[in-house]
Write a protein that holds these residues in place. Structure first.
Motif: not given
Length: 65
Positions: A8-12, A14-23, A36-43
């Motif tokens: 699944m892609t990141i766009g699938e 999360v969307d909207g404000d969450d995706l903009e926040f991550l960007r 960034l997502i990988k580092e968060g999951i590892q943490q």
């Protein structure tokens, strides 16, 4: 987990404000959004699997005479 769910892609996910926040956060840290997502999951994994400190006072072992 099926192979369809693994790709699944990141766009699938999360969307909207969450995706903009991550960007925005990824741009601040100068990494890509997937990195960034990988580092968060590892943490999260490291935090959950870290051994907890023992409660109470640690006392030296004393042998009975």
């Amino acid at each position: 987990m099926s192979s369809n769910q693994e790709e699944m892609t990141i766009g699938e996910l999360v969307d909207g404000d969450d995706l903009e926040f991550l960007r925005g956060l990824a741009a601040e840290r100068q990494v890509t959004v997937p990195q960034l997502i990988k580092e968060g999951i590892q943490q999260v994994i490291a935090t959950r699997t870290r051994p907890k400190p023992m409660r109470g006072t640690i006392q030296a072992f004393r042998r009975k005479d």
